[in-house]
Design an enzyme around this catalytic site. Structure first.
Site, PDB file in Angstrom:
ATOM      1  N   GLY A 137     -92.162  -3.742  13.840  1.00 30.16           N
ATOM      2  CA  GLY A 137     -92.474  -4.686  12.774  1.00 30.16           C
ATOM      3  C   GLY A 137     -91.262  -5.398  12.212  1.00 30.16           C
ATOM      4  CG  LEU A 138     -87.997  -3.726  11.413  1.00 30.47           C
ATOM      5  CD1 LEU A 138     -86.796  -2.786  11.409  1.00 30.47           C
ATOM      6  CD2 LEU A 138     -88.303  -4.172   9.982  1.00 30.47           C
ATOM      7  CB  SER A 140     -87.440  -6.048  18.413  1.00 29.91           C
ATOM      8  OG  SER A 140     -88.726  -5.747  18.899  1.00 29.91           O
ATOM      9  CD  GLU A 173     -92.856 -13.490  20.725  1.00 33.06           C
ATOM     10  OE1 GLU A 173     -91.628 -13.585  20.618  1.00 33.06           O
ATOM     11  OE2 GLU A 173     -93.429 -12.444  21.046  1.00 33.06           O
ATOM     12  CG  ASP A 185     -91.804 -12.661  13.433  1.00 31.84           C
ATOM     13  OD1 ASP A 185     -92.052 -12.500  12.227  1.00 31.84           O
ATOM     14  OD2 ASP A 185     -92.454 -12.138  14.346  1.00 31.84           O
ATOM     15  CE1 TYR A 235     -99.919 -11.374  13.666  1.00 34.93           C
ATOM     16  CE2 TYR A 235    -100.618 -12.812  15.449  1.00 34.93           C
ATOM     17  CZ  TYR A 235     -99.865 -12.590  14.309  1.00 34.93           C
ATOM     18  OH  TYR A 235     -99.073 -13.611  13.821  1.00 34.93           O
TER      19      TYR A 235
HETATM   20  C1  GLA Z   1     -95.901 -10.816  13.136  1.00 32.94           C
HETATM   21  C2  GLA Z   1     -95.996 -12.248  13.640  1.00 32.94           C
HETATM   22  C3  GLA Z   1     -95.706 -13.231  12.494  1.00 32.94           C
HETATM   23  C4  GLA Z   1     -96.573 -12.940  11.278  1.00 32.94           C
HETATM   24  C5  GLA Z   1     -96.500 -11.448  10.914  1.00 32.94           C
HETATM   25  C6  GLA Z   1     -97.476 -11.086   9.808  1.00 32.94           C
HETATM   26  O1  GLA Z   1     -94.589 -10.535  12.771  1.00 32.94           O
HETATM   27  O2  GLA Z   1     -95.088 -12.473  14.685  1.00 32.94           O
HETATM   28  O3  GLA Z   1     -95.902 -14.555  12.947  1.00 32.94           O
HETATM   29  O4  GLA Z   1     -97.890 -13.353  11.483  1.00 32.94           O
HETATM   30  O5  GLA Z   1     -96.775 -10.626  12.039  1.00 32.94           O
HETATM   31  O6  GLA Z   1     -97.091 -11.694   8.623  1.00 32.94           O
END
Ligand code: GLA
Length: 389
Positions: A137-138, A140, A173, A185, A235
């Site tokens: 969740g960071l 990468s 991506e 991101d 997602y």
């Molecule tokens: C991931 C996705 C982002 C965003 C977040 C949730 O990091 O890559 O685009 O949607 O989840 O805020």
């Protein structure tokens, strides 16, 4: 960092470690693929979202920052025309760069995404080294692609504008790796400034900085050990629901929803409410940052977690337990899951004196957990100004 070992990394402002990681990446490249032409390198940071989660793909408002954990990539031309990549002991080798979901293909995705810019990118050999953990969740994934883009620009002596770089990273991506992500991101990694929070308007691509004013306050991150998967069906489903909510209400971006989430069909109301309240929270977070009001900021983090848990339904029992454990520590202002959810990590805002205690409380929830103290770091517009701008 290992599960229960003491001594979390709570060192003060420690970027840039970039040179060290880049040297390591060059050494890995040479160890894996032997001697060859001189390699170019690029480094990209990870990011945390302070508030503004699951709104970026519908034009939302996000407060986020690049952090001092990063990914370095070394690249050099392959003398036999084969594409090769190595990362964390994995190795990918192809006669043509391909679309698939291995980390190696993420590296090749960078080269494919540069095709529209006519840079004559040769077949490449690439190696990755990182202190940013993968799939927690960071960000990468975005960092790997962006580091590979920067390294490839340096190798080909080319230059892109920040906007072209964001576009290339998003193409890599979304279209090549196949993850339906928003733009949070990539923009956080490109546009962030040191010691500040980046306020990102995803409807316009516009950015502002808010101060991260105090060394008395720390941001800590702890991984849950639960795998997070942005490419997964969940997602995608959250993104589709948000897009449907905006379409039904006829708004051009989700910041316009406000109280109108109540007009949505009942199944979409929680999604609409998350978007509306998260937008309000991001606005309030900017005011709290400007006022140096960490108590309010902490309450905003807590409320964001609750909305992600109850309305957006992207939390897990472990993320809830870790956030609650952080909040129970005296000196913790607030805590929430970070990134897409479905596992990943939790961040907490904490008085600097309570940093280690808070990290330990979070990582004690699971044997698989690791933790760091992180700081707002400069994005690529600053750290790779030789090829971006
Ligand atoms: C991931 C996705 C982002 C965003 C977040 C949730 O990091 O890559 O685009 O949607 O989840 O805020």
């Amino acid at each position: 960092m290992n599960t229960k070992s003491p001594g979390f990394r709570s060192v003060a402002w420690r970027y840039p470690a970039a040179g060290v990681l880049e040297d390591l990446a060059i050494r890995t490249l040479e160890a894996e693929f032997g001697g060859g032409p001189r390699a170019a390198t690029g480094t990209a940071p990870g990011r945390v979202t302070l508030v503004g989660e699951h709104v970026d793909y519908v034009g939302g408002l996000v407060a986020c920052m690049a952090i001092d954990l990063s990914v370095a990539v070394a690249v050099r031309p392959a003398q036999d025309g084969w594409w090769r990549a190595t990362s964390a002991g994995r190795r990918v080798e192809r006669s043509q760069p391909a679309m698939a979901c291995d980390v190696g293909d993420r590296l090749f995705a960078a080269a494919l995404a540069l095709q529209p810019y006519d840079l004559r990118v040769p077949a490449l050999e690439m190696a990755v080294e990182a202190d940013l953990p993968e799939s927690v969740g960071l960000s990468s994934s975005a960092a790997v692609i962006l580091a590979a883009l920067v390294a490839t620009l340096r190798l080909t002596s080319a230059r892109l504008t920040p906007e072209q770089l964001v576009t290339a990273a998003l193409v890599g991506e979304r279209e090549i790796v196949g993850v339906p992500c928003g733009q949070l991101d990539q923009r956080a990694i490109v546009h962030s400034r040191a010691r500040s929070v980046l306020i990102l308007n995803c409807a316009t691509g516009g950015t502002q900085s808010a101060p991260w004013p105090s060394s008395d306050v720390n941001m800590v991150v702890a991984t849950s050990g639960e795998h997070h998967d942005v490419g997964g069906a969940e997602y995608r489903a959250r993104r589709e629901a948000a897009e449907r909510a905006c379409a039904i209400l006829g708004v051009s971006n989700c910041q316009e929803i406000g109280g109108r989430w109540r007009e949505l069909p009942s199944a979409l109301q929680p999604c609409g409410r998350h978007i509306a309240t998260e937008t309000r929270r991001t606005g309030a977070a900017v005011s709290a940052l400007e006022a140096g009001d960490f108590r309010s900021l902490g309450r905003i983090l807590d409320a964001s977690h609750e909305s992600l848990r109850a309305d957006c339904e992207v939390s897990t029992a472990r993320l809830n337990a870790m956030s609650a454990a952080a909040r129970a520590v005296p000196g913790c202002y607030g805590a929430r899951l970070v990134g897409a959810g479905f596992g990943g990590s939790v961040i907490a805002l904490v008085e600097s004196g309570a940093t280690e205690h808070c990290l330990r409380a979070m990582t004690d929830v699971s044997r698989e957990s690791s933790g760091w103290s992180v700081h707002p770091a400069p994005g690529l517009e600053v750290s790779a100004a030789d090829v971006i701008g």
